[in-house]
Design a protein around this motif. Sequence first.
Motif, PDB file in Angstrom:
ATOM      1  N   LYS A   1      31.549  37.358  42.562  1.00 38.42           N
ATOM      2  CA  LYS A   1      30.214  37.891  42.811  1.00 38.42           C
ATOM      3  C   LYS A   1      30.224  39.405  42.915  1.00 38.42           C
ATOM      4  CE  LYS A   1      26.330  37.438  46.054  1.00 38.42           C
ATOM      5  NZ  LYS A   1      25.850  36.784  47.303  1.00 38.42           N
ATOM      6  N   LYS A   2      31.334  39.968  43.422  1.00 39.57           N
ATOM      7  CA  LYS A   2      31.394  41.408  43.656  1.00 39.57           C
ATOM      8  C   LYS A   2      32.217  42.147  42.609  1.00 39.57           C
ATOM      9  CE  LYS A   2      30.986  40.880  48.677  1.00 39.57           C
ATOM     10  NZ  LYS A   2      31.663  41.045  49.982  1.00 39.57           N
ATOM     11  N   GLU A   3      32.884  41.405  41.722  1.00 42.41           N
ATOM     12  CA  GLU A   3      33.823  42.053  40.824  1.00 42.41           C
ATOM     13  C   GLU A   3      33.153  43.070  39.909  1.00 42.41           C
ATOM     14  OE1 GLU A   3      37.287  40.913  37.567  1.00 42.41           O
ATOM     15  OE2 GLU A   3      36.368  39.357  38.799  1.00 42.41           O
ATOM     16  N   GLY A   4      31.986  42.704  39.343  1.00 40.64           N
ATOM     17  CA  GLY A   4      31.299  43.633  38.453  1.00 40.64           C
ATOM     18  C   GLY A   4      30.847  44.885  39.176  1.00 40.64           C
ATOM     19  N   THR A   5      30.320  44.736  40.375  1.00 39.79           N
ATOM     20  CA  THR A   5      29.873  45.882  41.165  1.00 39.79           C
ATOM     21  C   THR A   5      31.053  46.761  41.555  1.00 39.79           C
ATOM     22  OG1 THR A   5      28.112  44.498  42.063  1.00 39.79           O
ATOM     23  CG2 THR A   5      28.534  46.594  43.174  1.00 39.79           C
ATOM     24  N   ALA A   6      32.179  46.143  41.892  1.00 37.28           N
ATOM     25  CA  ALA A   6      33.373  46.903  42.242  1.00 37.28           C
ATOM     26  C   ALA A   6      33.866  47.708  41.049  1.00 37.28           C
ATOM     27  CB  ALA A   6      34.466  45.962  42.742  1.00 37.28           C
TER      28      ALA A   6
END
Length: 211
Positions: free
Chosen positions: A142-147
Amino acid sequence: MAEIYMYADETGDLDMEGSQGASRYFGFGTAVFEGDHGHLLWEGLQLRCRLERRGVSLPQGLHAKNDSHATRGEVFDLIAKQAPRFDTTFLAKENAYERVRVAGQMRLYKLAWYLHFKEVVKRVSSPGDTIYVIAASLTTNKKEGTARNALTDVCQQMATDREIVLCVWNAATSWGVQVADYGLWAVQRVLEDRKCSWYETAVEPTLEVVP
């Protein structure tokens, strides 16, 4: 002009609410190798294979938090021999500015990376150099793209007179990322006043302090 290889990993969770079980710190650690270091990556692969031969299952590679005491000893012995440059930056989450809390967890992630990277990149490279940043991907999809976007933005800010190539890889694919993880784990143990018998021999000799 030189080629610099910077392997990066993070530690701690992004919870700033003080929830039960949440980590006290969130931080980044890097292990830097300059120039051709293929033989060092090969040594890391050889160690992983030898461990498998002896019955140590490592489908996700080496990870200091999860590995046995005996495995850690062998990994730290090799790290001491290879002697990469280590840098770490830890943020005490209880001291987070209100604007960071309001902005949310990925703001903390980006801030930690910015504070770390802006200092290290100037210390390990010169104008005109190429820096390959191999960063561990977050395990939370869920956070990989934002990271990745946060890592990219910070790298672009620092790329005014240097070429910075960002690679976001699964940690299991990279010996260098696993080295960064081990160095970060050892420093965090010391920071939290916990025992780490390998810190002085394998990490401290090449550890630089980053604000």
